[in-house]
Design an enzyme around this catalytic site. Structure first.
Site, PDB file in Angstrom:
ATOM      1  CE  LYS A  16      -4.304  -1.834   1.213  1.00  0.00           C
ATOM      2  NZ  LYS A  16      -3.988  -3.308   1.562  1.00  0.00           N
TER       3      LYS A  16
HETATM    4  C1  LIG Z   1      -4.818  -4.491   0.915  1.00  0.00           C
HETATM    5  C2  LIG Z   1      -3.709  -5.655   0.596  1.00  0.00           C
HETATM    6  C3  LIG Z   1      -4.214  -6.636  -0.256  1.00  0.00           C
HETATM    7  C4  LIG Z   1      -5.398  -6.437  -1.203  1.00  0.00           C
HETATM    8  O1  LIG Z   1      -5.361  -5.644  -2.329  1.00  0.00           O
HETATM    9  P1  LIG Z   1      -6.773  -5.013  -2.927  1.00  0.00           P
HETATM   10  O2  LIG Z   1      -6.237  -3.858  -3.812  1.00  0.00           O
HETATM   11  O3  LIG Z   1      -7.508  -4.487  -1.705  1.00  0.00           O
HETATM   12  O4  LIG Z   1      -7.354  -6.092  -3.548  1.00  0.00           O
HETATM   13  C5  LIG Z   1      -3.437  -7.786  -0.294  1.00  0.00           C
HETATM   14  N1  LIG Z   1      -2.304  -7.834   0.543  1.00  0.00           N
HETATM   15  C6  LIG Z   1      -2.032  -6.886   1.429  1.00  0.00           C
HETATM   16  C7  LIG Z   1      -1.050  -7.238   2.286  1.00  0.00           C
HETATM   17  C8  LIG Z   1      -2.764  -5.762   1.469  1.00  0.00           C
HETATM   18  O5  LIG Z   1      -2.587  -5.039   2.221  1.00  0.00           O
END
Ligand SMILES: *Cc1c(COP(=O)(O)O)cnc(C)c1O
Length: 469
Positions: free
Chosen positions: A112
């Site tokens: 993120k």
């Molecule tokens: C947010 C997240 C996801 C999922 O991603 P999306 O864009 O919501 O599908 C997968 N793995 C981790 C570690 C995350 O923080």
């Protein structure tokens, strides 16, 4: 580039307004009016370029009406300079045709950071230019809050308030949020569950007087700017493995469908992507939708991969919009079916092109643990549970087609989920230096009851945005 809403009733906006608005006024999600495309020659020309150079080439068409080339290049440099790897998003080979894209070298050790870091800089710049302030408000069950706080701490024009359920987030996740020292960061430990936190944030967003008065905005994954920043690593990874000459597939651990939608956009922009594997845990609404065409939320189960424990997958609306030939009235119909009947049904015409590109695979808890164990035993490589789901799904998909290389996305560092990783491997997970430092710092957090008036008074009192200042 102009942006339109998937529900067709909100004003057409430029990038900067889309970024500051988050959700469209008609409840829809903003998407670019058209997709910029790269020819095979243009993709070849990216070979040998740095992550930052490719980031500029890929993202500039989306933002060019709001920022100059020089300023944007400068923000990209700043956004990724805090990453703990020179390549920013390095690729590791795991098997003959299977690769892992490490997206966890950012400041909070999860993917993120890729989007949040650039979003923090772009938002602050836009607000400074306009002489405005904003209040960022969000609820978190874990990763998003930490990445948002890391990106917005110390920003001049923005105050950030993140609600987490008191006593219900992991130690690592809580400390990543509460050890920020900057005056513009407010952690609220709400006496309630994550659902209570989300309901509280929703109630505050729906209070238009409060929202407009305090200039409240959100940074969750429906914000277009976040999707945009995630397109970049599909390009860097593909180019590193020989695109455009060699087609590739990606396996993406999926919750809200933001990350895998960015892969879809990369495909639209001209990258030769053969399959996008939508890898879920037992919360498999998307796998079921791809199988049956029926989108039907049912309860959330807590798993080892909490960032994928979702009930509704907001960004899926963006894909539906594309599959419905960009017919916003069709999206209106489907979404009102969802709120009235609790489900909607996609047509064969919408499903067929979806199934051409997307493969849905559900990985249960046992197979997640087995994959973590196998990677450690066979490759001496420690992965986190989200990345394990991607690798396992990618490996299963490879069995059907051995000729196209598969890149699995590693979305979190294993040190964020030490309990399950140690259970699977039998070893302690080494902690990166930045995490050790965070875990030792003093925490700043305000505990509040699950009461709308108390929370809104706290925010109104603390934020620098709003009418009184
Ligand atoms: C947010 C997240 C996801 C999922 O991603 P999306 O864009 O919501 O599908 C997968 N793995 C981790 C570690 C995350 O923080």
């Amino acid at each position: 580039m102009k942006y339109v809403s998937t529900r067709g009733q909100a004003p057409v906006l430029e990038f900067e307004d889309v970024m500051l608005a988050g959700l469209a006024r008609d409840g829809g999600l903003y998407v670019p009016e058209s997709w910029p495309t790269f020819s095979a020659e243009q993709i070849s020309a990216l070979r040998g370029c740095s992550y930052q150079e490719i980031a500029f080439q890929v993202m500039f068409p989306f933002v060019s009406s709001s920022i100059t080339e020089t300023e944007f290049k400068d923000l990209i440099e700043q956004a990724y300079e805090g990453f703990a790897h020179r390549a920013v998003a390095p690729l590791v080979q795991m098997d003959d045709h299977l690769w892992l894209l490490e997206l966890f070298h950012g400041p909070t050790l999860a993917f993120k950071d890729f989007a949040m870091q650039i979003l923090g800089l772009l938002m602050d710049r836009a607000l400074i230019k306009r002489g405005e302030r904003a209040t960022i408000l969000g609820a978190t069950s874990g990763d998003t809050g930490g990445a948002a706080i890391e990106a917005f701490r110390g920003r001049e024009q923005i105050d950030i308030f993140i609600l987490h359920p008191h006593g219900r987030v992991s130690d690592v996740q809580r400390r990543q949020m509460t050890t920020a020292r900057e005056e513009n960061v407010f952690n609220i430990a709400l006496e309630g569950t994550f659902d209570d936190c989300q309901a509280m944030v929703k109630a505050l967003f729906n209070d238009h007087e409060f929202r407009d008065g305090m200039k409240v905005t959100g940074v969750n994954s429906i914000n277009w700017a976040r999707i945009m920043a995630q397109i970049v690593y599909y390009f860097t990874a593909s180019v590193a493995l020989g695109s455009p000459s060699n087609p590739l597939s990606f396996a993406v651990p999926t919750g809200n469908f933001g990350d895998v939608f960015a892969g879809f956009v990369a495909h639209k922009m001209g990258l030769p992507i053969e399959k996008l594997v939508v890898a879920t845990n037992v919360n498999d609404i998307l796998v079921r939708t791809l199988e049956t065409g029926t989108y039907k939320p049912d309860g959330v189960t807590a798993t080892y991969s909490p960032s994928m424990d979702i009930q509704v997958s907001s960004n899926f609306e963006r894909l539906m919009f594309e599959m419905a030939g960009r017919d916003a009235s069709r999206i209106e119909t489907l979404m009102s079916d969802l709120s009235e009947k609790g489900e909607f049904q996609l047509s064969e015409n919408e499903l067929a092109p979806m199934r051409d590109l997307f493969v849905g695979l559900r990985i249960d808890e046992d197979d997640t643990v087995s994959r973590i164990k196998a990677e450690y035993q066979d490759n001496h490589y420690i992965i986190d549970p989200h990345s394990a789901i991607a690798l396992e799904a990618g490996a299963r998909c490879l069995k059907d087609n051995e000729t196209t290389p598969m890149i699995a996305l590693a979305t979190a560092h294993p040190a964020k989920f030490p309990d399950v990783v140690t259970k699977a491997t039998g070893v302690e997970v080494p902690q990166p230096a930045r995490l050790v430092a965070q875990l030792k710092s003093e925490e700043r957090v305000t505990r509040l009851p699950n009461d709308l008036a108390e929370v809104s008074n706290f925010i109104a009192d603390k934020t620098r945005a709003g009418d009184t200042t």
